[in-house]
Design a protein around this motif. Structure first.
Motif, PDB file in Angstrom:
ATOM      1  N   ILE A 168       0.852  -1.185   0.000  1.00  0.00           N
ATOM      2  CA  ILE A 168       0.000   0.000   0.000  1.00  0.00           C
ATOM      3  C   ILE A 168       0.886   1.231   0.000  1.00  0.00           C
ATOM      4  O   ILE A 168       1.971   1.231   0.605  1.00  0.00           O
ATOM      5  CB  ILE A 168      -0.966  -0.001   1.223  1.00  0.00           C
ATOM      6  CG1 ILE A 168      -2.001   1.107   1.090  1.00  0.00           C
ATOM      7  CG2 ILE A 168      -0.210   0.092   2.543  1.00  0.00           C
ATOM      8  CD1 ILE A 168      -3.141   1.001   2.094  1.00  0.00           C
ATOM      9  N   LYS A 169       0.460   2.263  -0.695  1.00  0.00           N
ATOM     10  CA  LYS A 169       1.236   3.503  -0.757  1.00  0.00           C
ATOM     11  C   LYS A 169       1.424   4.066   0.646  1.00  0.00           C
ATOM     12  O   LYS A 169       0.485   4.118   1.447  1.00  0.00           O
ATOM     13  CB  LYS A 169       0.533   4.519  -1.651  1.00  0.00           C
ATOM     14  CG  LYS A 169       1.372   5.749  -1.941  1.00  0.00           C
ATOM     15  CD  LYS A 169       0.686   6.664  -2.939  1.00  0.00           C
ATOM     16  CE  LYS A 169       1.564   7.893  -3.212  1.00  0.00           C
ATOM     17  NZ  LYS A 169       0.904   8.826  -4.164  1.00  0.00           N
ATOM     18  N   SER A 170       2.645   4.475   0.950  1.00  0.00           N
ATOM     19  CA  SER A 170       2.942   5.005   2.280  1.00  0.00           C
ATOM     20  C   SER A 170       2.276   6.355   2.487  1.00  0.00           C
ATOM     21  O   SER A 170       2.192   7.172   1.561  1.00  0.00           O
ATOM     22  CB  SER A 170       4.460   5.148   2.449  1.00  0.00           C
ATOM     23  OG  SER A 170       4.759   5.776   3.665  1.00  0.00           O
ATOM     24  N   LYS A 171       1.799   6.580   3.712  1.00  0.00           N
ATOM     25  CA  LYS A 171       1.178   7.869   4.046  1.00  0.00           C
ATOM     26  C   LYS A 171       2.211   8.877   4.523  1.00  0.00           C
ATOM     27  O   LYS A 171       1.897  10.042   4.754  1.00  0.00           O
ATOM     28  CB  LYS A 171       0.112   7.659   5.124  1.00  0.00           C
ATOM     29  CG  LYS A 171      -1.089   6.853   4.620  1.00  0.00           C
ATOM     30  CD  LYS A 171      -2.087   6.596   5.724  1.00  0.00           C
ATOM     31  CE  LYS A 171      -3.260   5.760   5.203  1.00  0.00           C
ATOM     32  NZ  LYS A 171      -4.197   5.368   6.269  1.00  0.00           N
ATOM     33  N   SER A 172       3.442   8.410   4.694  1.00  0.00           N
ATOM     34  CA  SER A 172       4.523   9.314   5.088  1.00  0.00           C
ATOM     35  C   SER A 172       5.634   9.210   4.051  1.00  0.00           C
ATOM     36  O   SER A 172       5.478   8.580   3.009  1.00  0.00           O
ATOM     37  CB  SER A 172       5.053   8.917   6.474  1.00  0.00           C
ATOM     38  OG  SER A 172       5.674   7.641   6.409  1.00  0.00           O
ATOM     39  N   VAL A 219       6.868   5.446  -2.704  1.00  0.00           N
ATOM     40  CA  VAL A 219       7.195   4.894  -1.384  1.00  0.00           C
ATOM     41  C   VAL A 219       5.986   4.109  -0.895  1.00  0.00           C
ATOM     42  O   VAL A 219       4.848   4.566  -1.011  1.00  0.00           O
ATOM     43  CB  VAL A 219       7.554   6.015  -0.382  1.00  0.00           C
ATOM     44  CG1 VAL A 219       7.884   5.426   0.987  1.00  0.00           C
ATOM     45  CG2 VAL A 219       8.728   6.831  -0.902  1.00  0.00           C
ATOM     46  N   TYR A 220       6.219   2.919  -0.350  1.00  0.00           N
ATOM     47  CA  TYR A 220       5.099   2.059   0.038  1.00  0.00           C
ATOM     48  C   TYR A 220       5.432   1.251   1.289  1.00  0.00           C
ATOM     49  O   TYR A 220       6.595   1.132   1.703  1.00  0.00           O
ATOM     50  CB  TYR A 220       4.734   1.093  -1.106  1.00  0.00           C
ATOM     51  CG  TYR A 220       5.918   0.413  -1.739  1.00  0.00           C
ATOM     52  CD1 TYR A 220       6.531  -0.695  -1.138  1.00  0.00           C
ATOM     53  CD2 TYR A 220       6.460   0.886  -2.931  1.00  0.00           C
ATOM     54  CE1 TYR A 220       7.626  -1.314  -1.716  1.00  0.00           C
ATOM     55  CE2 TYR A 220       7.565   0.284  -3.515  1.00  0.00           C
ATOM     56  CZ  TYR A 220       8.142  -0.813  -2.899  1.00  0.00           C
ATOM     57  OH  TYR A 220       9.240  -1.413  -3.462  1.00  0.00           O
ATOM     58  N   ASP A 221       4.389   0.718   1.883  1.00  0.00           N
ATOM     59  CA  ASP A 221       4.524  -0.233   2.990  1.00  0.00           C
ATOM     60  C   ASP A 221       4.240  -1.625   2.440  1.00  0.00           C
ATOM     61  O   ASP A 221       3.303  -1.818   1.655  1.00  0.00           O
ATOM     62  CB  ASP A 221       3.526   0.078   4.112  1.00  0.00           C
ATOM     63  CG  ASP A 221       3.768   1.443   4.735  1.00  0.00           C
ATOM     64  OD1 ASP A 221       4.919   1.900   4.695  1.00  0.00           O
ATOM     65  OD2 ASP A 221       2.811   2.049   5.242  1.00  0.00           O
ATOM     66  N   LEU A 222       5.045  -2.598   2.852  1.00  0.00           N
ATOM     67  CA  LEU A 222       4.916  -3.968   2.350  1.00  0.00           C
ATOM     68  C   LEU A 222       4.794  -4.921   3.538  1.00  0.00           C
ATOM     69  O   LEU A 222       5.612  -4.881   4.457  1.00  0.00           O
ATOM     70  CB  LEU A 222       6.137  -4.293   1.491  1.00  0.00           C
ATOM     71  CG  LEU A 222       6.106  -5.562   0.647  1.00  0.00           C
ATOM     72  CD1 LEU A 222       6.815  -5.320  -0.679  1.00  0.00           C
ATOM     73  CD2 LEU A 222       6.806  -6.711   1.368  1.00  0.00           C
ATOM     74  N   TYR A 223       3.743  -5.726   3.520  1.00  0.00           N
ATOM     75  CA  TYR A 223       3.460  -6.644   4.623  1.00  0.00           C
ATOM     76  C   TYR A 223       3.505  -8.080   4.112  1.00  0.00           C
ATOM     77  O   TYR A 223       2.919  -8.395   3.060  1.00  0.00           O
ATOM     78  CB  TYR A 223       2.083  -6.355   5.227  1.00  0.00           C
ATOM     79  CG  TYR A 223       1.949  -4.953   5.768  1.00  0.00           C
ATOM     80  CD1 TYR A 223       2.308  -4.658   7.078  1.00  0.00           C
ATOM     81  CD2 TYR A 223       1.472  -3.921   4.959  1.00  0.00           C
ATOM     82  CE1 TYR A 223       2.189  -3.357   7.575  1.00  0.00           C
ATOM     83  CE2 TYR A 223       1.354  -2.625   5.445  1.00  0.00           C
ATOM     84  CZ  TYR A 223       1.717  -2.353   6.748  1.00  0.00           C
ATOM     85  OH  TYR A 223       1.607  -1.071   7.241  1.00  0.00           O
TER      86      TYR A 223
END
Length: 360
Positions: free
Chosen positions: A39-43, A99-103
């Motif tokens: 998901i796209k990073s919020k920061s 920039v993204y978050d990956l889980y």
């Protein structure tokens, strides 16, 4: 949020020989998965998180006075390699980076964190490649995912056939032959990644197989994890000294697996079972000449119990732990067999073959 998954795998036949070109193996994908969500990073900073992998150990070796970290059993190394090569490919397609978050979430370990030996490093690589491509809206085929994953995985592991990558990408039952590693290294050094993945790779063969009606695959877990990369290191070191015996092992393994493939093509379960037993003997001899433990006592017990019920059984993968597989048919009393396994400390795994939709 985008989520992609990749299944685990088991080797059915052709282990060790598959490291060489023109030596086929048979693998199967199973319905246990690694899922990667992005998901796209919020920061301005990104995150890579896995609750399963947060406690991963680091292995190291001594080279002279130097301490050298061995990252081949660290799943984050495969994730980072997959991100690096996939983003490199996307950049060549003029895609703007984000920039993204990956889980990461995995089914490929037991409840207490032990590995089943289902190829978690391959599955996490494949799932990461697919998730990154989807995130950047880059169209992909199974072939593209396989090639990017194989390059990423090999950059970390440094050995292996990438057969587990193929099983995680294509699913079902497959016959597999590896590619020319030296050719790939030369191509990557002189060409763009896009050019390399669009080329035909010398030696690479991936063939989908249809199992005969009535064939049953049974899986038993020794409850002892093993390290494939270190076992492969040991046998690679012996190749030159065992040259004649090693070449004979390759010849006989190739002959055995080709007969087994014919068993799939002609719906002949008995031929498949016969070649499973032949392959077991080849691996036992291979272990003996290399002075390594492939069929540990727990796996021998697993195999002997299965054989007493009419199944054809052997170790799966590098051995020295992990799983054994059984090819059974309608005459095999699987319930009684599994009870006998449990009485002897072997855990039956109720996994099924996982089919994947073809993406051209």
């Amino acid at each position: 949020m985008i989520t992609e998954q990749a299944p685990g795998k088991l080797y059915i036949a052709g282990e060790y020989a598959v490291l060489e070109q023109d030596c086929p193996a048979i693998l199967v994908a199973v319905n246990q998965f690694i899922r990667v969500s992005i998901i796209k990073s919020k920061s301005g900073t990104g995150l890579i998180h896995s609750k399963q992998y947060s406690q991963s150990s680091i292995h190291w070796v001594r080279r002279g006075a130097k301490m050298v970290i061995d990252n081949r059993d660290n799943p984050f190394e495969y994730i980072l390699a997959a991100i690096s090569y996939t983003e490199r490919f996307c950049l060549e397609q003029k895609v703007k980076m984000k920039v993204y978050d990956l889980y990461v979430n995995s089914d490929l370990d037991s409840s207490d964190g032990k590995k089943y030996g289902l190829g978690s490093s391959a599955a996490v690589t494949v799932a990461t490649v697919k998730a990154i491509l989807r995130f950047y809206n880059v169209a992909f085929s199974n072939e593209l995912v396989y090639k990017l994953s194989a390059i990423s995985h090999y950059s970390v592991q440094g050995n292996g056939s990438a057969g587990d990558i193929a099983a995680s990408v294509y699913g079902g039952w497959i016959a597999y032959q590896t590619f020319d590693k030296q050719w790939l290294a030369n191509e990557l050094a002189h060409k763009t990644l896009s050019d390399v993945v669009n080329e035909a790779w010398p030696g690479l063969k991936i063939q989908l197989l249809t199992p005969p009606a009535g064939l049953k695959l049974m899986i038993g877990w020794s409850q002892k994890p093993a390290s494939t990369s270190r076992l492969v290191d040991e046998t690679n070191a012996n190749k030159a000294a065992l040259n004649g015996q090693y070449q004979e092992f390759l010849r006989l393994s190739r002959k055995c697996v080709l007969k087994m493939i014919a068993g799939f093509e002609h719906n002949d379960i008995q031929l498949i079972k016969k070649q499973i037993r032949v392959n077991r003997k080849l691996l036992q001899h291979f272990a003996q000449i290399n002075q390594i433990a492939i069929e540990i006592p727990r796996l021998s017990k697993l195999i002997n119990i299965a054989e007493s019920f009419g199944g054809a059984a052997k170790t799966s993968g590098a051995g020295n732990g992990d799983c054994g597989i059984v090819i059974a048919d309608r005459n095999t009393d699987t319930a009684f067999l599994e009870d006998k396994w449990r009485q002897n400390g072997i855990m039956p795994l109720d996994f099924r073959v996982h089919q994947i939709r073809v993406v051209d």
